[in-house]
Design an enzyme around this catalytic site. Structure first.
Site, PDB file in Angstrom:
ATOM      1  N   GLU A 172      51.308  46.182  46.019  1.00 14.32           N
ATOM      2  CA  GLU A 172      50.397  47.330  46.050  1.00 14.32           C
ATOM      3  C   GLU A 172      50.815  48.252  47.193  1.00 14.32           C
ATOM      4  OE1 GLU A 172      47.561  47.508  43.756  1.00 14.32           O
ATOM      5  OE2 GLU A 172      48.977  46.071  42.967  1.00 14.32           O
ATOM      6  N   LYS A 187      41.420  39.981  39.599  1.00 14.27           N
ATOM      7  CA  LYS A 187      41.843  39.647  38.239  1.00 14.27           C
ATOM      8  C   LYS A 187      41.031  38.480  37.665  1.00 14.27           C
ATOM      9  CE  LYS A 187      46.398  41.641  39.074  1.00 14.27           C
ATOM     10  NZ  LYS A 187      47.725  41.436  39.646  1.00 14.27           N
TER      11      LYS A 187
END
Ligand code: HSE
Length: 381
Positions: A172, A187
């Site tokens: 990221e 997630k």
């Protein structure tokens, strides 16, 4: 059917290109930041997209909560379908967006937010219609898998491996979300929402890999273990459990064969048994392929991943016990109930007595509060 794309970075470009070739879908306008509207198909105002009657659906691949949430709300209120790869957005605002989607008879899908190309949410959303999902687990962060694999197979140190993962575009923008386990936690939150109709928003626990050292890797490798950062989720009586932590696997466990930045998503259905899917969890075309899969799903009438009555719950991570491998200062070793302890150079390495996830994470927090450095990993199969 024309699809507008919000964001024209790595994934946005992939989505736009794939729209040019997809059956039944067409390239619409693309929303970019002011100053980047250097082509006829680019716009800088969301209003241009919302008010365009030709736009049937919007794919958001810009990331972050704002302005993505305001844009998503406006899109759904306009009755246009909304598809996203933005895990932070769905983990934080998914229930609000789902409500808007149902109210406006618009689709809301987010396959690409969990597992990239790996169709775990897609499969779960189909499986729940006819089977009971007993548990969910997997490797759902490519950056940390790449780091662990590089340290274990190639002997790289942590910093070197992290730099490689950043250079290769897996991490990221702020890799803290990857290495802390936060990205993987979002997630598993989404997977629980799809599988159990409950989005865990409190009581979640995540231990990442920031505290692993080359010395730890050497130590558990000579004992035949491979470390992976795992997500785990499942039902409790009233709620769900949902957490992220490093796990040590014995050679031969399927998780050991997941190399580099690959993801492996697993679930166990009461009737299907264990299903495992391995593939690319990030990157331009793998992630874009999941966005396109959702758009095609909407086109054929599958508009939702969340059911209308999905609710927020507090995760319960104290319901079962397991053994942990722990490295910490010798002087603090007595704080953890142990089956066995090895001490060398004032460092203790121990195998704990059975502890719940909640207990292990609380002990680690206490040790860190007192200035101790600790690494721990569940001892898996
Ligand atoms: N940074 C994420 C990963 C990207 O490494 O898996 C995909 O969600």
């Amino acid at each position: 059917m024309k699809v507008a794309v919000l964001g024209f970075g790595t994934v946005g470009v992939g989505v736009y290109e794939m729209l040019g070739q997809a059956e039944g879908l067409e390239q619409g306008t693309v929303l970019v930041r002011a100053g980047k509207n250097d082509a006829a198909f680019k716009r800088t105002s969301i209003e241009d997209i919302i008010s365009d009657p030709e736009i049937w659906a919007v794919a958001e691949v810009m990331g972050g909560i704002e302005p993505a949430f305001s844009y998503a709300s406006a899109v759904l209120k306009a009755g246009k379908h909304f598809v996203t790869s933005n895990k932070a957005l769905v983990a934080e605002k998914g229930l609000e967006l789902s409500k808007l989607a149902y109210e406006n008879n618009a689709g809301f899908m987010f396959s690409a937010a969990c597992g990239g190309a790996v169709p775990i949410l897609h499969n779960l959303s189909l499986a729940v219609e006819s089977d009971k999902i007993l548990s969910i687990s997997g490797i759902l962060n490519g950056t940390t898998n790449y780091i662990l694999d590089s340290m274990q197979r190639l002997g790289l140190d942590y910093e070197e491996a992290l730099k490689d993962a950043q250079r290769l575009g897996y991490a990221e923008a702020d890799p803290a979300a990857d290495v802390s386990g936060m990205d993987a936690l979002r997630k598993i939150m989404l997977a629980c929402a799809v599988a159990y109709n409950m989005l865990p928003t409190e009581g979640l626990l995540n231990e990442g890999i920031e505290n692993i050292t080359a010395e730890d890797v050497k130590h558990f490798m000579v004992r035949g273990y491979t470390c992976r950062l795992m997500v785990r989720g499942g039902r409790t009586d009233e709620s769900v459990y949902a957490y992220v932590e490093p796990v040590l696997f014995r050679a031969g466990a399927p998780e050991c064969s997941v190399m580099q930045n690959n993801n492996m998503a697993c679930y166990e259905g009461e009737n299907s048994g264990r299903i495992s899917i391995i593939g690319q969890g990030a990157g331009r075309y793998p992630t874009a392929s999941a966005v396109l899969r959702d758009l095609s799903g909407i086109l054929s009438g599958r508009k939702y991943m969340l059911r209308e009555n999905c609710r927020a719950v507090k995760a319960e991570n104290d319901k079962f016990k397991q053994l942990y491998y722990v490295r910490l200062p010798e002087a603090m070793a007595s704080l953890i109930p142990a089956e066995s302890v090895d001490v060398e150079n004032k460092t203790a390495r121990l195998i704990t007595k059975p502890l719940s996830v909640q207990e292990m994470h609380s002990k680690a927090a206490e040790i860190r509060k007192n200035g101790g450095k600790i690494f721990f990993a569940e001892i898996g199969g």
